[in-house]
Design a protein around this motif. Sequence first.
Motif, short mmCIF file in Angstrom:
data_model
loop_
_atom_site.label_atom_id
_atom_site.label_comp_id
_atom_site.label_asym_id
_atom_site.label_seq_id
_atom_site.Cartn_x
_atom_site.Cartn_y
_atom_site.Cartn_z
N ILE A 204 0.85 -1.19 0.00
CA ILE A 204 0.00 0.00 0.00
C ILE A 204 0.89 1.24 0.00
N ASN A 205 0.56 2.18 -0.83
CA ASN A 205 1.32 3.42 -0.94
C ASN A 205 0.73 4.45 0.03
N TYR A 206 1.53 4.85 1.02
CA TYR A 206 1.08 5.83 2.01
C TYR A 206 1.73 7.19 1.79
N SER A 207 2.42 7.38 0.67
CA SER A 207 3.12 8.63 0.42
C SER A 207 2.18 9.69 -0.16
N LEU A 208 2.74 10.85 -0.48
CA LEU A 208 1.94 11.98 -0.93
C LEU A 208 1.22 11.68 -2.24
N ASP A 209 1.86 10.92 -3.14
CA ASP A 209 1.21 10.61 -4.41
C ASP A 209 0.20 9.48 -4.28
N GLY A 210 -0.04 9.01 -3.04
CA GLY A 210 -1.07 8.01 -2.78
C GLY A 210 -2.27 8.67 -2.13
N PRO A 211 -2.35 8.66 -0.79
CA PRO A 211 -3.48 9.30 -0.10
C PRO A 211 -3.57 10.80 -0.37
N GLY A 212 -2.43 11.47 -0.53
CA GLY A 212 -2.46 12.90 -0.81
C GLY A 212 -3.14 13.20 -2.14
N LEU A 213 -2.76 12.45 -3.16
CA LEU A 213 -3.40 12.61 -4.47
C LEU A 213 -4.88 12.24 -4.40
N ALA A 214 -5.17 11.18 -3.65
CA ALA A 214 -6.57 10.75 -3.50
C ALA A 214 -7.41 11.85 -2.85
N ALA A 215 -6.84 12.55 -1.88
CA ALA A 215 -7.58 13.61 -1.19
C ALA A 215 -7.94 14.75 -2.14
#
Length: 292
Positions: A204-215
């Motif tokens: 699972i990607n927890y970095s900025l381009d993961g959840p941050g992009l999703a937000a």
Amino acid sequence: MNAWLLYALSTLLLWGVWGAFAGLPSANGVPETLNYVVWSLTMIPPALVVLSRSGQPLLRDRRSVLLGLSIGLLGAGGQLLLFHAVRVGPPYLIFPIISLSPALTILLSFALLRERTGWLGIVGIVMALLSLPLFDYRADGEPTGYGSWFFMALVILAAWGVQAYVIKLANASMDAASIFFYMMLSGLLLSPLAIAMTDFSQPINYSLDGPGLAAVIQLLNAIGALTLVFAFRYGKAIIVSPLVNAGAPLLTALLSLLLAGAMPGPYKIAGIALALTAALLLAVQPEESTQR
């Protein structure tokens, strides 16, 4: 411009752009279930902003709470069920089925709310409904038997069709800020279930381009849900629902094709033509013809 049309077009624009980029977080290693959790969190800022600007206290009577939570749970519950449906069934068949949810909204609004429209509106509604399945139709898909995915798709169709009707019903006795607050609360209440559905054994990607992009992407969805509540508040559900549900996939399809540098197939071209015509007819339907 009528208020309902302004809000409906805002939802169309926000959801159309959201749809074109909604798959990026998953492609970057964020499971759909955690993407749902991010979406539920992005509902908080617009809910608090509209509640603070409404100048009215949050409605807490039994009817308001019941209607608000019903709207939220129908929408969020359908979204969670969709995550499982696309895992066990073909998306190219599931999404066209779900896209017909405005038909149920129209039926309920016509029968229970006594909503009517003129001939331009009727033709626009029919064309919008015909266009919806074409955006996800795949002529080259392998034949697939009807399994559990089919029944889940029907449940989601029913949930989202009823949800739009209840939004319109709730607007008769509730302010938009209270409706959206309970929608936000319902989404948060189902977040633990989404977390429980997550397969944490996978990377699972927890970095900025993961959840941050999703937000960032999911915030478009959340604001679009808010403007939809206002669109139903000022407009008729039998017009708002098909306009938004045909226009948003149209914009998504156009943006996706533009980004991919691809040409649409004959089914998508037919869907685009029908949706464009439907949106035009629904937008120019004279207001006096809808007030019967």
